[in-house]
Scaffold this active site. Structure first.
Site, short mmCIF file in Angstrom:
data_model
loop_
_atom_site.label_atom_id
_atom_site.label_comp_id
_atom_site.label_asym_id
_atom_site.label_seq_id
_atom_site.Cartn_x
_atom_site.Cartn_y
_atom_site.Cartn_z
N TYR A 3 -46.50 0.29 29.19
CA TYR A 3 -46.19 -0.67 27.75
C TYR A 3 -46.90 -0.40 26.16
CZ TYR A 3 -43.51 -3.64 32.04
OH TYR A 3 -43.26 -4.14 32.66
N ARG A 39 -77.99 3.75 37.25
CA ARG A 39 -77.39 2.40 37.86
C ARG A 39 -77.36 1.47 35.98
NH1 ARG A 39 -74.24 3.18 41.49
NH2 ARG A 39 -74.96 3.69 43.43
N ASP A 55 -75.44 1.72 32.35
CA ASP A 55 -73.93 2.37 31.30
C ASP A 55 -74.93 3.07 29.84
OD1 ASP A 55 -74.19 0.05 30.46
OD2 ASP A 55 -71.65 -0.08 30.65
N THR A 109 -82.16 -3.15 22.31
CA THR A 109 -81.36 -3.32 23.16
C THR A 109 -79.86 -2.88 23.67
OG1 THR A 109 -81.19 -5.31 24.73
CG2 THR A 109 -80.67 -5.91 22.97
N SER A 110 -79.75 -2.78 25.14
CA SER A 110 -78.19 -2.33 24.89
C SER A 110 -77.23 -3.21 24.46
CB SER A 110 -78.39 -2.83 27.09
OG SER A 110 -78.76 -1.53 27.57
N HIS A 120 -32.33 -31.52 24.08
CA HIS A 120 -32.24 -32.02 25.51
C HIS A 120 -31.60 -31.16 25.68
CE1 HIS A 120 -33.54 -36.27 24.55
NE2 HIS A 120 -33.72 -35.94 23.44
N GLN A 133 -79.85 -12.53 23.61
CA GLN A 133 -79.75 -11.10 24.21
C GLN A 133 -77.95 -10.32 23.25
OE1 GLN A 133 -79.62 -8.41 27.97
NE2 GLN A 133 -80.85 -8.41 27.14
N SER A 168 -27.86 -4.23 36.27
CA SER A 168 -27.90 -4.93 37.51
C SER A 168 -27.70 -3.53 38.13
CB SER A 168 -26.33 -6.10 37.86
OG SER A 168 -27.22 -6.22 39.32
N ARG A 228 -38.30 -9.90 29.81
CA ARG A 228 -40.70 -8.96 29.49
C ARG A 228 -41.78 -10.15 28.85
NH1 ARG A 228 -40.18 -3.05 28.67
NH2 ARG A 228 -39.29 -3.09 30.94
N ARG A 253 -64.33 -7.23 30.47
CA ARG A 253 -63.83 -5.60 29.77
C ARG A 253 -62.22 -6.05 30.40
NH1 ARG A 253 -67.37 -1.61 31.82
NH2 ARG A 253 -69.89 -2.06 31.32
#
Length: 484
Positions: free
Chosen positions: A17, A83, A85, A109-110, A157, A239, A287, A301, A336
Protein backbone atom coordinates in the site's frame (compact mmCIF):
# COMPACT_ATOMS: atom_id res chain seq x y z
CA UNK A 1 10.45 -10.35 -7.07
CA UNK A 2 12.58 -13.08 -5.50
CA UNK A 3 11.00 -16.38 -4.51
CA UNK A 4 11.91 -15.73 -0.87
CA UNK A 5 9.45 -12.84 -0.76
CA UNK A 6 6.64 -15.38 -1.15
CA UNK A 7 7.93 -17.56 1.66
CA UNK A 8 7.90 -15.09 4.56
CA UNK A 9 5.36 -12.63 5.90
CA UNK A 10 5.61 -9.05 4.69
CA UNK A 11 3.80 -6.05 6.07
CA UNK A 12 1.05 -5.09 3.62
CA UNK A 13 1.72 -1.47 4.51
CA UNK A 14 5.14 -1.47 2.89
CA UNK A 15 4.72 -4.33 0.42
CA UNK A 16 1.25 -3.46 -0.88
CA UNK A 17 0.00 0.00 0.00
CA UNK A 18 2.38 2.72 1.17
CA UNK A 19 4.28 5.21 -0.99
CA UNK A 20 7.94 4.68 -1.82
CA UNK A 21 8.84 7.90 0.00
CA UNK A 22 7.28 6.86 3.30
CA UNK A 23 8.55 3.29 3.05
CA UNK A 24 12.05 4.58 2.36
CA UNK A 25 11.95 6.93 5.33
CA UNK A 26 11.61 4.04 7.77
CA UNK A 27 13.99 1.72 5.92
CA UNK A 28 17.26 0.43 7.33
CA UNK A 29 19.13 2.31 4.62
CA UNK A 30 17.73 5.63 5.86
CA UNK A 31 18.12 4.72 9.52
CA UNK A 32 21.76 3.72 9.35
CA UNK A 33 22.65 6.52 6.97
CA UNK A 34 21.12 8.98 9.45
CA UNK A 35 23.19 7.47 12.25
CA UNK A 36 26.31 8.19 10.21
CA UNK A 37 25.18 11.78 9.64
CA UNK A 38 24.69 12.12 13.40
CA UNK A 39 28.20 10.85 14.06
CA UNK A 40 29.59 13.20 11.41
CA UNK A 41 27.86 16.27 12.83
CA UNK A 42 28.91 15.36 16.37
CA UNK A 43 32.54 15.16 15.24
CA UNK A 44 32.25 18.44 13.32
CA UNK A 45 30.87 20.23 16.40
CA UNK A 46 33.42 18.66 18.72
CA UNK A 47 36.26 19.74 16.40
CA UNK A 48 34.84 23.29 16.17
CA UNK A 49 34.86 23.48 19.97
CA UNK A 50 38.49 22.43 20.28
CA UNK A 51 38.79 18.65 20.26
CA UNK A 52 41.70 17.36 18.20
CA UNK A 53 39.85 15.52 15.44
CA UNK A 54 41.80 15.33 12.14
CA UNK A 55 40.34 16.84 8.98
CA UNK A 56 40.91 13.50 7.30
CA UNK A 57 38.60 11.82 9.80
CA UNK A 58 35.85 14.32 9.03
CA UNK A 59 36.30 13.88 5.28
CA UNK A 60 36.25 10.11 5.42
CA UNK A 61 33.05 10.20 7.45
CA UNK A 62 31.47 12.71 5.06
CA UNK A 63 32.39 10.56 2.04
CA UNK A 64 30.88 7.36 3.46
CA UNK A 65 27.42 8.33 4.66
CA UNK A 66 25.69 5.76 2.44
CA UNK A 67 25.97 2.06 3.16
CA UNK A 68 26.34 -0.48 0.36
CA UNK A 69 25.34 -4.15 0.50
CA UNK A 70 28.77 -5.23 1.72
CA UNK A 71 28.62 -2.79 4.65
CA UNK A 72 25.08 -3.86 5.54
CA UNK A 73 26.24 -7.48 5.57
CA UNK A 74 29.25 -6.64 7.74
CA UNK A 75 27.04 -4.69 10.17
CA UNK A 76 24.63 -7.63 10.42
CA UNK A 77 27.53 -9.98 11.18
CA UNK A 78 28.90 -7.60 13.81
CA UNK A 79 25.48 -7.22 15.44
CA UNK A 80 25.07 -10.98 15.63
CA UNK A 81 28.45 -11.19 17.38
CA UNK A 82 28.18 -8.11 19.62
CA UNK A 83 24.40 -8.20 20.26
CA UNK A 84 24.39 -4.42 19.93
CA UNK A 85 23.18 -2.71 16.77
CA UNK A 86 24.76 0.69 17.42
CA UNK A 87 28.22 -0.70 18.20
CA UNK A 88 27.99 -2.94 15.14
CA UNK A 89 27.52 0.16 13.01
CA UNK A 90 30.22 2.12 14.83
CA UNK A 91 32.62 -0.69 13.88
CA UNK A 92 31.34 -0.86 10.28
CA UNK A 93 31.64 2.91 9.83
CA UNK A 94 35.19 2.76 11.14
CA UNK A 95 36.12 0.15 8.56
CA UNK A 96 35.27 2.47 5.65
CA UNK A 97 36.46 5.60 7.49
CA UNK A 98 39.59 4.31 9.27
CA UNK A 99 40.96 7.77 10.07
CA UNK A 100 37.75 8.42 12.02
CA UNK A 101 37.55 5.06 13.80
CA UNK A 102 38.80 6.49 17.08
CA UNK A 103 36.46 9.49 17.00
CA UNK A 104 33.15 7.99 15.87
CA UNK A 105 30.58 8.17 18.71
CA UNK A 106 33.03 10.08 20.90
CA UNK A 107 31.38 10.79 24.27
CA UNK A 108 27.99 9.61 23.06
CA UNK A 109 25.57 6.93 24.18
CA UNK A 110 23.53 4.76 21.81
CA UNK A 111 20.48 6.97 22.23
CA UNK A 112 22.41 9.86 20.73
CA UNK A 113 21.92 8.19 17.35
CA UNK A 114 18.77 6.12 17.91
CA UNK A 115 16.66 8.82 19.57
CA UNK A 116 17.86 11.77 17.54
CA UNK A 117 17.33 9.72 14.37
CA UNK A 118 13.78 8.92 15.47
CA UNK A 119 13.06 12.60 15.99
CA UNK A 120 14.42 13.31 12.51
CA UNK A 121 12.13 10.60 11.10
CA UNK A 122 9.10 11.95 12.97
CA UNK A 123 9.72 15.39 11.49
CA UNK A 124 10.34 14.08 7.98
CA UNK A 125 7.29 11.86 8.24
CA UNK A 126 5.10 14.82 9.13
CA UNK A 127 6.70 16.77 6.28
CA UNK A 128 5.55 14.02 3.91
CA UNK A 129 2.05 13.81 5.34
CA UNK A 130 1.18 17.51 5.53
CA UNK A 131 1.16 18.26 1.77
CA UNK A 132 -0.69 15.01 1.09
CA UNK A 133 -3.40 15.99 3.54
CA UNK A 134 -3.54 19.47 2.02
CA UNK A 135 -4.00 17.92 -1.42
CA UNK A 136 -6.92 15.79 -0.22
CA UNK A 137 -8.53 18.90 1.25
CA UNK A 138 -7.99 20.75 -2.04
CA UNK A 139 -9.63 17.97 -4.05
CA UNK A 140 -12.60 17.83 -1.68
CA UNK A 141 -12.91 21.62 -1.79
CA UNK A 142 -13.28 21.43 -5.59
CA UNK A 143 -15.98 18.79 -5.10
CA UNK A 144 -17.78 20.96 -2.52
CA UNK A 145 -17.64 23.97 -4.80
CA UNK A 146 -19.03 22.03 -7.76
CA UNK A 147 -22.01 20.73 -5.79
CA UNK A 148 -22.48 23.71 -3.49
CA UNK A 149 -26.16 24.12 -4.37
CA UNK A 150 -27.26 20.60 -5.34
CA UNK A 151 -30.04 19.74 -2.86
CA UNK A 152 -29.92 16.37 -1.16
CA UNK A 153 -31.65 14.77 1.78
CA UNK A 154 -29.99 15.40 5.09
CA UNK A 155 -30.04 12.57 7.60
CA UNK A 156 -30.26 12.60 11.37
CA UNK A 157 -30.42 9.23 13.15
CA UNK A 158 -29.99 7.90 9.58
CA UNK A 159 -33.56 9.03 8.96
CA UNK A 160 -34.50 11.63 6.30
CA UNK A 161 -34.25 15.14 7.72
CA UNK A 162 -34.20 18.71 6.40
CA UNK A 163 -32.44 19.14 3.08
CA UNK A 164 -28.80 20.10 2.79
CA UNK A 165 -26.58 20.13 -0.32
CA UNK A 166 -24.02 17.66 -1.57
CA UNK A 167 -21.35 20.35 -1.33
CA UNK A 168 -22.34 21.38 2.20
CA UNK A 169 -22.03 17.78 3.38
CA UNK A 170 -18.51 17.65 1.93
CA UNK A 171 -17.54 20.72 3.96
CA UNK A 172 -18.22 18.71 7.11
CA UNK A 173 -15.50 16.27 6.02
CA UNK A 174 -13.18 19.10 5.03
CA UNK A 175 -13.54 20.95 8.32
CA UNK A 176 -12.36 17.91 10.27
CA UNK A 177 -9.44 17.46 7.89
CA UNK A 178 -8.51 21.11 8.39
CA UNK A 179 -8.28 20.45 12.11
CA UNK A 180 -6.06 17.47 11.34
CA UNK A 181 -3.85 19.67 9.16
CA UNK A 182 -3.54 22.13 12.04
CA UNK A 183 -2.77 19.35 14.54
CA UNK A 184 -0.10 17.73 12.37
CA UNK A 185 1.54 21.12 11.76
CA UNK A 186 1.54 21.88 15.49
CA UNK A 187 3.14 18.51 16.26
CA UNK A 188 5.75 19.04 13.55
CA UNK A 189 6.69 22.55 14.64
CA UNK A 190 6.83 21.61 18.31
CA UNK A 191 9.39 18.83 17.82
CA UNK A 192 12.71 19.39 19.55
CA UNK A 193 15.97 17.49 19.34
CA UNK A 194 17.29 15.18 22.05
CA UNK A 195 20.67 16.62 21.31
CA UNK A 196 23.91 15.70 23.07
CA UNK A 197 23.02 14.55 26.58
CA UNK A 198 25.12 11.50 27.43
CA UNK A 199 24.29 8.21 29.12
CA UNK A 200 21.73 9.30 31.70
CA UNK A 201 21.16 12.80 30.41
CA UNK A 202 23.75 14.51 32.65
CA UNK A 203 26.30 15.19 29.86
CA UNK A 204 29.03 13.85 32.19
CA UNK A 205 31.05 12.24 29.38
CA UNK A 206 31.12 15.48 27.38
CA UNK A 207 32.07 17.48 30.46
CA UNK A 208 35.13 15.20 30.74
CA UNK A 209 35.96 15.63 27.05
CA UNK A 210 35.99 19.41 27.48
CA UNK A 211 37.90 19.37 30.79
CA UNK A 212 34.99 20.58 32.87
CA UNK A 213 34.02 23.47 30.58
CA UNK A 214 30.25 23.71 30.99
CA UNK A 215 29.91 26.43 28.36
CA UNK A 216 31.46 24.22 25.69
CA UNK A 217 29.17 21.33 26.57
CA UNK A 218 26.15 23.59 26.19
CA UNK A 219 27.57 24.95 22.95
CA UNK A 220 28.07 21.40 21.66
CA UNK A 221 24.43 20.56 22.36
CA UNK A 222 23.25 23.72 20.60
CA UNK A 223 25.58 23.31 17.63
CA UNK A 224 24.59 19.72 16.84
CA UNK A 225 20.93 20.68 17.18
CA UNK A 226 21.43 23.57 14.76
CA UNK A 227 23.24 21.33 12.25
CA UNK A 228 20.07 19.26 11.99
CA UNK A 229 17.81 22.29 11.71
CA UNK A 230 15.79 21.77 14.90
CA UNK A 231 14.56 24.90 16.69
CA UNK A 232 15.73 23.76 20.11
CA UNK A 233 17.30 20.91 22.06
CA UNK A 234 15.22 19.42 24.86
CA UNK A 235 16.46 21.08 28.07
CA UNK A 236 16.54 17.84 30.04
CA UNK A 237 16.39 14.14 29.15
CA UNK A 238 17.15 10.80 30.69
CA UNK A 239 19.02 8.44 28.47
CA UNK A 240 16.14 8.81 26.00
CA UNK A 241 13.89 11.70 25.15
CA UNK A 242 10.58 11.47 26.96
CA UNK A 243 8.29 9.03 25.20
CA UNK A 244 5.46 11.49 25.69
CA UNK A 245 6.82 13.11 22.54
CA UNK A 246 5.69 10.02 20.64
CA UNK A 247 2.20 10.49 22.06
CA UNK A 248 2.22 14.12 20.91
CA UNK A 249 2.99 12.96 17.37
CA UNK A 250 0.79 9.87 17.16
CA UNK A 251 -2.23 11.58 18.76
CA UNK A 252 -2.92 13.79 15.71
CA UNK A 253 -2.47 10.74 13.46
CA UNK A 254 -5.04 8.86 15.53
CA UNK A 255 -7.33 11.88 15.44
CA UNK A 256 -6.99 11.98 11.66
CA UNK A 257 -8.07 8.35 11.57
CA UNK A 258 -11.43 9.38 13.04
CA UNK A 259 -11.90 11.97 10.28
CA UNK A 260 -11.04 9.43 7.61
CA UNK A 261 -13.32 6.80 9.14
CA UNK A 262 -16.28 9.20 9.30
CA UNK A 263 -15.82 10.41 5.72
CA UNK A 264 -15.34 6.91 4.30
CA UNK A 265 -18.36 5.61 6.22
CA UNK A 266 -20.54 8.44 4.86
CA UNK A 267 -19.40 7.60 1.33
CA UNK A 268 -20.17 3.90 1.86
CA UNK A 269 -23.69 4.79 3.01
CA UNK A 270 -24.18 7.13 0.05
CA UNK A 271 -22.94 4.39 -2.29
CA UNK A 272 -25.61 2.13 -0.78
CA UNK A 273 -28.20 4.80 -1.57
CA UNK A 274 -26.74 5.07 -5.11
CA UNK A 275 -26.45 8.85 -4.68
CA UNK A 276 -22.65 8.83 -4.91
CA UNK A 277 -20.23 6.31 -6.32
CA UNK A 278 -16.54 5.74 -5.79
CA UNK A 279 -14.16 5.80 -8.77
CA UNK A 280 -14.53 2.47 -10.56
CA UNK A 281 -11.93 1.41 -13.10
CA UNK A 282 -12.87 -0.07 -16.46
CA UNK A 283 -11.63 -3.57 -15.69
CA UNK A 284 -12.31 -3.51 -11.94
CA UNK A 285 -14.29 -6.45 -10.52
CA UNK A 286 -16.67 -5.78 -7.68
CA UNK A 287 -17.51 -9.38 -6.80
CA UNK A 288 -16.23 -12.79 -7.91
CA UNK A 289 -19.82 -14.09 -7.98
CA UNK A 290 -22.03 -11.05 -8.62
CA UNK A 291 -20.68 -9.44 -11.77
CA UNK A 292 -22.96 -6.39 -11.53
CA UNK A 293 -21.59 -5.21 -8.18
CA UNK A 294 -19.65 -1.98 -7.68
CA UNK A 295 -18.46 -2.33 -4.12
CA UNK A 296 -17.02 0.76 -2.35
CA UNK A 297 -13.77 -1.08 -1.70
CA UNK A 298 -11.67 2.09 -1.41
CA UNK A 299 -13.78 3.49 1.39
CA UNK A 300 -13.94 0.07 3.01
CA UNK A 301 -10.14 -0.09 2.97
CA UNK A 302 -9.96 3.37 4.54
CA UNK A 303 -12.30 2.24 7.32
CA UNK A 304 -10.24 -0.87 8.02
CA UNK A 305 -6.93 0.99 8.07
CA UNK A 306 -8.39 3.87 10.11
CA UNK A 307 -9.44 1.50 12.88
CA UNK A 308 -5.88 0.18 13.01
CA UNK A 309 -4.39 3.69 12.99
CA UNK A 310 -6.64 4.90 15.78
CA UNK A 311 -5.23 2.25 18.10
CA UNK A 312 -1.53 2.97 17.43
CA UNK A 313 -1.47 5.78 19.96
CA UNK A 314 -2.40 3.33 22.72
CA UNK A 315 1.03 1.73 22.39
CA UNK A 316 2.75 5.11 22.62
CA UNK A 317 0.71 6.08 25.67
CA UNK A 318 1.39 2.82 27.54
CA UNK A 319 5.07 2.87 26.59
CA UNK A 320 5.54 6.41 27.88
CA UNK A 321 3.98 5.53 31.21
CA UNK A 322 6.04 2.35 31.60
CA UNK A 323 9.49 3.95 31.42
CA UNK A 324 11.46 3.45 34.64
CA UNK A 325 13.74 6.16 35.95
CA UNK A 326 16.15 7.33 33.22
CA UNK A 327 15.08 4.60 30.75
CA UNK A 328 14.25 0.93 30.21
CA UNK A 329 14.53 -1.06 27.00
CA UNK A 330 10.96 -2.32 26.85
CA UNK A 331 10.15 0.64 24.62
CA UNK A 332 12.42 -0.38 21.75
CA UNK A 333 10.59 -3.31 20.16
CA UNK A 334 7.23 -1.58 20.59
CA UNK A 335 8.37 1.68 18.97
CA UNK A 336 9.93 -0.19 16.02
CA UNK A 337 6.37 -1.27 15.21
CA UNK A 338 4.06 1.50 16.37
CA UNK A 339 5.82 4.56 14.98
CA UNK A 340 6.62 3.41 11.42
CA UNK A 341 3.28 1.66 11.03
CA UNK A 342 1.34 4.71 12.21
CA UNK A 343 3.04 6.84 9.57
CA UNK A 344 2.76 4.22 6.84
CA UNK A 345 -0.93 3.72 7.61
CA UNK A 346 -1.63 7.46 7.54
CA UNK A 347 0.24 7.71 4.25
CA UNK A 348 -1.86 4.91 2.72
CA UNK A 349 -5.15 6.40 3.90
CA UNK A 350 -4.27 9.79 2.42
CA UNK A 351 -3.44 8.23 -0.94
CA UNK A 352 -6.77 6.40 -0.98
CA UNK A 353 -8.71 9.51 0.06
CA UNK A 354 -7.02 11.48 -2.70
CA UNK A 355 -8.02 8.82 -5.22
CA UNK A 356 -11.59 8.82 -3.96
CA UNK A 357 -11.92 12.59 -3.94
CA UNK A 358 -10.57 12.85 -7.48
CA UNK A 359 -13.16 10.47 -8.89
CA UNK A 360 -16.37 10.72 -6.87
CA UNK A 361 -19.42 10.40 -9.11
CA UNK A 362 -22.70 12.07 -8.12
CA UNK A 363 -26.08 10.95 -9.47
CA UNK A 364 -28.47 13.95 -9.31
CA UNK A 365 -31.41 11.98 -10.73
CA UNK A 366 -31.26 9.44 -7.91
CA UNK A 367 -30.90 12.23 -5.37
CA UNK A 368 -33.87 14.08 -6.89
CA UNK A 369 -36.03 10.96 -6.81
CA UNK A 370 -35.26 10.39 -3.14
CA UNK A 371 -36.04 14.02 -2.34
CA UNK A 372 -39.36 13.69 -4.18
CA UNK A 373 -40.28 10.78 -1.95
CA UNK A 374 -39.71 12.73 1.26
CA UNK A 375 -40.13 16.41 0.45
CA UNK A 376 -43.95 16.45 0.45
CA UNK A 377 -43.91 15.66 4.16
CA UNK A 378 -41.22 18.27 4.83
CA UNK A 379 -43.15 20.87 2.79
CA UNK A 380 -46.28 20.68 4.89
CA UNK A 381 -45.20 23.56 7.13
CA UNK A 382 -44.68 25.76 4.04
CA UNK A 383 -48.15 24.78 2.80
CA UNK A 384 -49.72 25.65 6.14
CA UNK A 385 -48.02 29.05 6.23
CA UNK A 386 -49.08 29.80 2.65
CA UNK A 387 -52.70 28.94 3.49
CA UNK A 388 -52.64 31.16 6.55
CA UNK A 389 -51.38 34.06 4.43
CA UNK A 390 -54.20 33.35 2.00
CA UNK A 391 -56.76 33.70 4.80
CA UNK A 392 -57.06 30.12 6.02
CA UNK A 393 -57.30 28.94 9.63
CA UNK A 394 -54.05 27.40 10.83
CA UNK A 395 -55.63 24.70 13.03
CA UNK A 396 -58.07 23.56 10.37
CA UNK A 397 -55.29 23.52 7.76
CA UNK A 398 -53.02 21.54 10.09
CA UNK A 399 -55.73 18.92 10.68
CA UNK A 400 -56.48 18.48 6.95
CA UNK A 401 -52.77 18.03 6.17
CA UNK A 402 -52.38 15.62 9.07
CA UNK A 403 -55.11 13.39 7.68
CA UNK A 404 -53.79 13.57 4.12
CA UNK A 405 -50.22 12.89 5.31
CA UNK A 406 -51.26 9.72 7.10
CA UNK A 407 -53.10 8.54 4.01
CA UNK A 408 -50.02 9.17 1.85
CA UNK A 409 -47.74 7.48 4.38
CA UNK A 410 -49.97 4.39 4.33
CA UNK A 411 -49.61 4.19 0.55
CA UNK A 412 -45.81 4.38 0.84
CA UNK A 413 -45.34 2.01 3.77
CA UNK A 414 -48.10 -0.55 3.33
CA UNK A 415 -48.63 -0.58 -0.43
CA UNK A 416 -45.12 0.28 -1.60
CA UNK A 417 -46.43 3.16 -3.67
CA UNK A 418 -45.07 6.64 -4.34
CA UNK A 419 -45.63 9.54 -2.00
CA UNK A 420 -48.82 11.16 -3.35
CA UNK A 421 -49.37 13.75 -0.63
CA UNK A 422 -49.15 16.69 -3.01
CA UNK A 423 -51.66 15.09 -5.39
CA UNK A 424 -54.01 14.64 -2.44
CA UNK A 425 -53.55 18.31 -1.49
CA UNK A 426 -54.24 19.34 -5.09
CA UNK A 427 -57.42 17.25 -5.05
CA UNK A 428 -58.75 18.90 -1.89
CA UNK A 429 -60.73 22.05 -2.77
CA UNK A 430 -59.78 23.50 0.62
CA UNK A 431 -56.31 24.23 -0.78
CA UNK A 432 -57.52 25.95 -3.97
CA UNK A 433 -56.26 29.38 -2.77
CA UNK A 434 -52.63 28.17 -3.09
CA UNK A 435 -53.00 25.59 -5.86
CA UNK A 436 -50.94 27.67 -8.28
CA UNK A 437 -48.10 27.98 -5.73
CA UNK A 438 -47.64 24.30 -4.87
CA UNK A 439 -44.77 23.77 -7.34
CA UNK A 440 -42.99 26.80 -5.92
CA UNK A 441 -43.54 25.59 -2.37
CA UNK A 442 -41.98 22.24 -3.33
CA UNK A 443 -38.83 23.59 -4.99
CA UNK A 444 -35.99 21.73 -3.20
CA UNK A 445 -33.74 24.79 -3.37
CA UNK A 446 -36.13 26.64 -1.09
CA UNK A 447 -35.34 24.08 1.64
CA UNK A 448 -31.53 24.25 1.70
CA UNK A 449 -31.24 27.48 3.68
CA UNK A 450 -27.81 29.10 3.42
CA UNK A 451 -25.99 25.92 2.49
CA UNK A 452 -24.51 27.30 -0.80
CA UNK A 453 -23.43 30.52 0.88
CA UNK A 454 -21.93 28.57 3.77
CA UNK A 455 -19.88 26.53 1.29
CA UNK A 456 -18.61 29.67 -0.44
CA UNK A 457 -17.70 31.40 2.81
CA UNK A 458 -16.03 28.34 4.29
CA UNK A 459 -13.89 27.69 1.22
CA UNK A 460 -12.82 31.33 0.97
CA UNK A 461 -12.24 32.17 4.64
CA UNK A 462 -10.97 28.87 6.00
CA UNK A 463 -9.83 26.45 3.32
CA UNK A 464 -8.00 28.85 1.03
CA UNK A 465 -5.72 30.33 3.75
CA UNK A 466 -4.97 26.89 5.20
CA UNK A 467 -3.83 25.55 1.82
CA UNK A 468 -1.65 28.50 0.81
CA UNK A 469 1.59 27.05 2.27
CA UNK A 470 1.07 23.91 0.17
CA UNK A 471 0.08 25.56 -3.10
CA UNK A 472 3.22 24.52 -4.98
CA UNK A 473 2.64 20.87 -4.13
CA UNK A 474 -1.03 21.14 -5.06
CA UNK A 475 -0.22 22.74 -8.41
CA UNK A 476 2.25 20.03 -9.36
CA UNK A 477 0.32 17.05 -8.02
CA UNK A 478 -0.62 14.13 -10.23
CA UNK A 479 -3.74 12.02 -9.77
CA UNK A 480 -3.36 9.35 -7.12
CA UNK A 481 -2.65 5.84 -8.34
CA UNK A 482 -3.61 3.01 -6.00
CA UNK A 483 -1.80 -0.25 -5.49
CA UNK A 484 -3.84 -3.42 -5.55
Amino acid sequence: MSSSSFESWQSPLSARYASKEMSNLFSNATRFGTWRQLWLNLAIAEKELGLDIPDEAIEQMRNNLTLDDAQMKLAAEEEKKRRHDVMAHVHTFGVVAPAAAGFIHLGATSCYVTDNADLIFLRRGLDLLLPKLALVIHRLAAFARRYRDLPTLGFTHMQPAQLTTVGKRATLWIQELLWDLRNLKRARDDLGFRGVKGTTGTQASFLQLFDGDHDKVEALDERVTALFGFPYAMPVTGQTYSRKVDIDVLNPLASFSASALKMATDIRLLCHLKEIEEPFEKDQIGSSAMAYKRNPMRSERVCGLARWLGNCVSSARETAGAQWMERTLDDSANRRLSIPEAFLTTDVILTILQNISEGLVVYPAIISRRIAGELPFMATENVIMAMVRAGGDRQECHERIRVLSHQAARVVKEEGGENDLIERIRGDNYFNPIADRLDELLDPKSFIGRAPQQVDSFLEKWVKPALEPYQATINSAQKAELSV
